[in-house]
Design a protein around this motif. Structure first.
Motif, PDB file in Angstrom:
ATOM      1  N   SER A  61      65.622  27.703 -22.576  1.00 37.87           N
ATOM      2  CA  SER A  61      66.439  26.851 -23.763  1.00 37.87           C
ATOM      3  C   SER A  61      67.523  26.203 -22.389  1.00 37.87           C
ATOM      4  CB  SER A  61      66.836  28.073 -24.638  1.00 37.87           C
ATOM      5  OG  SER A  61      68.639  29.029 -23.777  1.00 37.87           O
ATOM      6  N   HIS A  62      67.456  27.368 -21.299  1.00 36.36           N
ATOM      7  CA  HIS A  62      68.636  25.752 -20.915  1.00 36.36           C
ATOM      8  C   HIS A  62      68.080  25.262 -19.450  1.00 36.36           C
ATOM      9  CE1 HIS A  62      71.220  28.535 -22.132  1.00 36.36           C
ATOM     10  NE2 HIS A  62      72.734  27.679 -22.079  1.00 36.36           N
ATOM     11  N   MET A  63      66.212  24.872 -19.238  1.00 37.97           N
ATOM     12  CA  MET A  63      65.890  24.767 -18.186  1.00 37.97           C
ATOM     13  C   MET A  63      65.823  22.857 -18.486  1.00 37.97           C
ATOM     14  SD  MET A  63      61.732  24.824 -19.565  1.00 37.97           S
ATOM     15  CE  MET A  63      60.726  24.662 -18.124  1.00 37.97           C
ATOM     16  N   GLY A  64      66.476  22.347 -19.622  1.00 40.69           N
ATOM     17  CA  GLY A  64      66.583  21.003 -19.581  1.00 40.69           C
ATOM     18  C   GLY A  64      67.394  20.066 -18.394  1.00 40.69           C
ATOM     19  N   VAL A  65      68.188  21.133 -17.831  1.00 42.60           N
ATOM     20  CA  VAL A  65      68.969  20.413 -16.800  1.00 42.60           C
ATOM     21  C   VAL A  65      68.285  20.198 -15.630  1.00 42.60           C
ATOM     22  CG1 VAL A  65      69.950  22.353 -16.422  1.00 42.60           C
ATOM     23  CG2 VAL A  65      71.159  20.117 -15.811  1.00 42.60           C
ATOM     24  N   CYS A  66      67.608  20.564 -15.758  1.00 40.93           N
ATOM     25  CA  CYS A  66      66.330  20.440 -13.900  1.00 40.93           C
ATOM     26  C   CYS A  66      65.775  19.593 -13.964  1.00 40.93           C
ATOM     27  CB  CYS A  66      65.563  21.662 -14.032  1.00 40.93           C
ATOM     28  SG  CYS A  66      66.407  23.222 -14.282  1.00 40.93           S
ATOM     29  N   PHE A  67      65.753  18.718 -15.894  1.00 36.22           N
ATOM     30  CA  PHE A  67      64.925  17.375 -15.677  1.00 36.22           C
ATOM     31  C   PHE A  67      65.411  16.292 -14.955  1.00 36.22           C
ATOM     32  CE2 PHE A  67      62.725  19.318 -19.737  1.00 36.22           C
ATOM     33  CZ  PHE A  67      62.047  20.558 -18.546  1.00 36.22           C
ATOM     34  N   ILE A  68      67.177  16.273 -15.197  1.00 35.58           N
ATOM     35  CA  ILE A  68      67.852  15.325 -15.252  1.00 35.58           C
ATOM     36  C   ILE A  68      66.994  14.465 -13.636  1.00 35.58           C
ATOM     37  CG2 ILE A  68      70.454  14.163 -14.491  1.00 35.58           C
ATOM     38  CD1 ILE A  68      69.618  15.511 -17.320  1.00 35.58           C
ATOM     39  N   PRO A  69      67.769  15.448 -11.959  1.00 34.66           N
ATOM     40  CA  PRO A  69      67.387  14.638 -10.647  1.00 34.66           C
ATOM     41  C   PRO A  69      66.023  13.626 -11.203  1.00 34.66           C
ATOM     42  CG  PRO A  69      68.064  16.905 -10.744  1.00 34.66           C
ATOM     43  CD  PRO A  69      67.609  16.147 -12.081  1.00 34.66           C
ATOM     44  N   ALA A  70      64.703  14.415 -10.956  1.00 38.95           N
ATOM     45  CA  ALA A  70      63.647  13.541 -11.456  1.00 38.95           C
ATOM     46  C   ALA A  70      64.071  11.986 -12.527  1.00 38.95           C
ATOM     47  CB  ALA A  70      62.264  14.433 -12.331  1.00 38.95           C
ATOM     48  N   ALA A  71      64.609  12.284 -13.617  1.00 38.66           N
ATOM     49  CA  ALA A  71      64.639  11.637 -14.431  1.00 38.66           C
ATOM     50  C   ALA A  71      65.572  10.722 -14.409  1.00 38.66           C
ATOM     51  CB  ALA A  71      65.367  11.709 -16.503  1.00 38.66           C
ATOM     52  N   VAL A  72      67.028  10.757 -13.506  1.00 35.77           N
ATOM     53  CA  VAL A  72      67.303   9.810 -13.306  1.00 35.77           C
ATOM     54  C   VAL A  72      67.068   8.112 -12.072  1.00 35.77           C
ATOM     55  CG1 VAL A  72      69.591   8.941 -11.305  1.00 35.77           C
ATOM     56  CG2 VAL A  72      69.778  10.656 -13.249  1.00 35.77           C
ATOM     57  N   GLY A  73      65.786   8.980 -11.786  1.00 36.17           N
ATOM     58  CA  GLY A  73      65.437   7.700 -11.373  1.00 36.17           C
ATOM     59  C   GLY A  73      64.459   6.332 -11.571  1.00 36.17           C
ATOM     60  N   VAL A  74      64.758   6.535 -12.799  1.00 43.50           N
ATOM     61  CA  VAL A  74      65.314   4.928 -13.728  1.00 43.50           C
ATOM     62  C   VAL A  74      65.839   3.755 -12.889  1.00 43.50           C
ATOM     63  CG1 VAL A  74      63.962   6.008 -16.192  1.00 43.50           C
ATOM     64  CG2 VAL A  74      66.396   5.775 -16.086  1.00 43.50           C
ATOM     65  N   ILE A  75      66.922   3.969 -12.787  1.00 41.84           N
ATOM     66  CA  ILE A  75      67.896   3.705 -12.232  1.00 41.84           C
ATOM     67  C   ILE A  75      67.212   2.777 -10.977  1.00 41.84           C
ATOM     68  CG2 ILE A  75      68.675   4.749  -9.981  1.00 41.84           C
ATOM     69  CD1 ILE A  75      71.856   4.678 -10.121  1.00 41.84           C
ATOM     70  N   ASN A  76      66.137   2.728 -10.539  1.00 41.83           N
ATOM     71  CA  ASN A  76      65.052   1.923  -9.636  1.00 41.83           C
ATOM     72  C   ASN A  76      64.194   1.055 -10.477  1.00 41.83           C
ATOM     73  OD1 ASN A  76      66.279   2.853  -7.509  1.00 41.83           O
ATOM     74  ND2 ASN A  76      65.281   4.765  -6.759  1.00 41.83           N
ATOM     75  N   HIS A  77      64.424   1.412 -11.315  1.00 42.17           N
ATOM     76  CA  HIS A  77      62.805   0.791 -12.258  1.00 42.17           C
ATOM     77  C   HIS A  77      63.512  -0.402 -13.439  1.00 42.17           C
ATOM     78  CE1 HIS A  77      60.352   2.508 -10.377  1.00 42.17           C
ATOM     79  NE2 HIS A  77      60.591   4.351 -11.090  1.00 42.17           N
ATOM     80  N   PHE A  78      64.798  -0.936 -13.539  1.00 41.65           N
ATOM     81  CA  PHE A  78      65.523  -2.156 -14.378  1.00 41.65           C
ATOM     82  C   PHE A  78      64.885  -3.296 -14.081  1.00 41.65           C
ATOM     83  CE2 PHE A  78      70.591   0.330 -13.329  1.00 41.65           C
ATOM     84  CZ  PHE A  78      69.843   1.160 -14.282  1.00 41.65           C
ATOM     85  N   GLU A  79      64.151  -3.457 -12.708  1.00 43.73           N
ATOM     86  CA  GLU A  79      62.721  -4.733 -13.159  1.00 43.73           C
ATOM     87  C   GLU A  79      61.924  -4.521 -13.664  1.00 43.73           C
ATOM     88  OE1 GLU A  79      62.748  -8.443 -11.853  1.00 43.73           O
ATOM     89  OE2 GLU A  79      64.029  -6.639 -11.467  1.00 43.73           O
ATOM     90  N   LEU A  80      62.373  -3.440 -14.133  1.00 49.94           N
ATOM     91  CA  LEU A  80      60.237  -2.608 -14.605  1.00 49.94           C
ATOM     92  C   LEU A  80      60.177  -2.375 -16.009  1.00 49.94           C
ATOM     93  CD1 LEU A  80      56.509  -1.411 -14.382  1.00 49.94           C
ATOM     94  CD2 LEU A  80      58.499   0.453 -14.864  1.00 49.94           C
ATOM     95  N   ILE A  81      61.985  -2.077 -16.631  1.00 51.19           N
ATOM     96  CA  ILE A  81      62.302  -2.196 -17.832  1.00 51.19           C
ATOM     97  C   ILE A  81      62.173  -3.750 -18.663  1.00 51.19           C
ATOM     98  CG2 ILE A  81      63.985  -0.906 -19.746  1.00 51.19           C
ATOM     99  CD1 ILE A  81      64.276   0.990 -17.499  1.00 51.19           C
ATOM    100  N   LYS A  82      63.150  -3.899 -17.234  1.00 46.85           N
ATOM    101  CA  LYS A  82      63.781  -6.019 -18.265  1.00 46.85           C
ATOM    102  C   LYS A  82      62.064  -6.751 -18.676  1.00 46.85           C
ATOM    103  CE  LYS A  82      65.301  -8.748 -15.367  1.00 46.85           C
ATOM    104  NZ  LYS A  82      65.532  -9.292 -13.988  1.00 46.85           N
ATOM    105  N   ASN A  83      60.850  -6.596 -17.605  1.00 48.74           N
ATOM    106  CA  ASN A  83      59.788  -6.888 -17.679  1.00 48.74           C
ATOM    107  C   ASN A  83      58.693  -6.899 -18.538  1.00 48.74           C
ATOM    108  OD1 ASN A  83      60.653  -8.979 -16.192  1.00 48.74           O
ATOM    109  ND2 ASN A  83      59.584  -7.706 -14.121  1.00 48.74           N
TER     110      ASN A  83
END
Lengths: 122, 237
Positions: A61-83
């Motif tokens: 029930s507490h493991m969710g916080v461990c996904f954050i470092p991977a998920a913050v990687g979208v910071i490098n994908h604004f271009e992809l999301i825009k397109n």
């Protein structure tokens, strides 16, 4: 407290075994080998389910916080999301509904007569 | 320590900030029982502007929070316990169950991978979208193994979770699927934990079947995807 240590040691042993297996025969990621070994040891009775129950539920029930470092990687994908943002969402929603429909139809046809009570794991 | 470019204090602060934001949102979500208040989504929406304003790039954030990332492996091993619990209950019909879920996994990977390659032409994204029907820790582990993009996987899993969990049950009713087992298994395999939480609220039987589907589908995906992706890839080159 004793059970918490028991759970930590049990998981560590299984993860170490998983890492050995991963480096020996590759195939699955080490953590997945570890998960299968953990399940296998519980099944064989080498590990006591009652002792791991509580600490294990807490971890899940507490493991969710461990996904954050991977998920913050979208910071490098604004271009992809825009397109391709819309295309990505459409693909995900469409394929999710194909899967739900497919499993729903097959399970209704082949499994609905075998209703057996199951308990919720987590 | 492996920290080269960042000092230890900054690193601890970033880890602590991540923990505090996440746990606060999780606490509020628990208290008010609001399913859309997803702690991962809110934490990311809060963290990204903070990182951009303070000129912290992703590489240094990732390095600073490597402690959290390291915990992902033991946490994934812990999923062996619910797997063990579920196996006890499917003894009577495990063959049909595994056959149906495995067919579903093959189908969803094939169409997700193919559609993404046709529309977006990027292998890393196609791998990430192929893994959107898997519970997050296993999805991330498999994406990294196949050199896909795990941040896209994490988001895709969330979108698959919400869309299928919120609209799936009405859709199934519309196409005349009524049994608890069919509703539970289908929403569990498509929308994993989020689907499971929503189903459990209204009907514990459906919730239980969805837990079976989400954990077994994830294991099946781990075995199927490393074989299936290399077969699909040559079709698009």
């Amino acid at each position: 407290m004793k059970n918490i240590i028991y759970t930590i040691i049990a998981i560590s042993i299984c993860l170490t075994a998983g890492k050995l297996l991963n480096s020996a025969i590759a195939g699955l990621p080490a953590s997945l080998y570890g998960m299968l070994i953990y399940c296998f040891f519980l099944q064989l009775g080498w590990l006591t389910p009652d002792k791991v129950h509580k600490a294990n539920q807490w971890i899940i029930s507490h493991m969710g916080v461990c996904f954050i470092p991977a998920a913050v990687g979208v910071i490098n994908h604004f271009e992809l999301i825009k397109n391709y943002g819309y295309a990505i969402v459409v693909i995900i929603v469409f394929t999710t509904f194909v899967l739900i429909t497919f499993i729903g139809l097959l399970a209704e046809k082949y499994l609905s007569t075998k209703s057996e009570s199951v308990t919720k794991g987590y | 320590m492996l920290l080269e470019n960042i000092n230890v204090v900054d690193s601890l602060m970033l880890t602590l900030l991540t923990l505090v934001v996440y746990q606060s949102v999780a606490w509020v979500q628990q208290k008010w029982q609001l399913i859309w208040l997803n702690p991962m989504m809110i934490t990311i929406v809060a963290l990204i502007p903070y990182l951009l304003l303070n000129n912290i790039n992703y590489a240094s954030y990732r390095q600073s929070t490597q402690g959290l990332n390291a915990l992902l492996e033991p946490a994934t091993v812990a999923l062996g316990y619910p797997l063990y619990q579920q196996l006890k209950h499917i003894k009577r019909y495990w063959k049909q169950l595994i056959a149906i879920l495995a067919l579903g996994v093959v189908l969803v990977i094939t169409i997700s991978f193919s559609l993404t390659m046709l529309l977006i032409h990027q292998k890393e994204i196609a791998i990430a979208l192929s893994l959107k029907s898997v519970t997050t820790p296993i999805g991330i582990a498999l994406t990294e193994q196949l050199q896909g993009d795990s941040s896209i996987t994490a988001f895709s899993i969330m979108i698959a979770g919400f869309s299928g969990a919120l609209l799936g049950p009405s859709w199934l009713r519309f196409i005349n699927i009524k049994s608890d087992i069919a509703i539970g298994l289908s929403v569990g395999s498509g929308s994993h934990v989020i689907g499971s939480i929503i189903l459990s609220k209204n009907n514990p039987h459906q919730g239980a079947y969805s837990s079976v589907a989400l954990i077994i589908s994830a294991v099946l995906t781990a075995f199927i995807i490393p074989v299936l992706v290399p077969l699909l890839l040559p079709l698009f080159s």
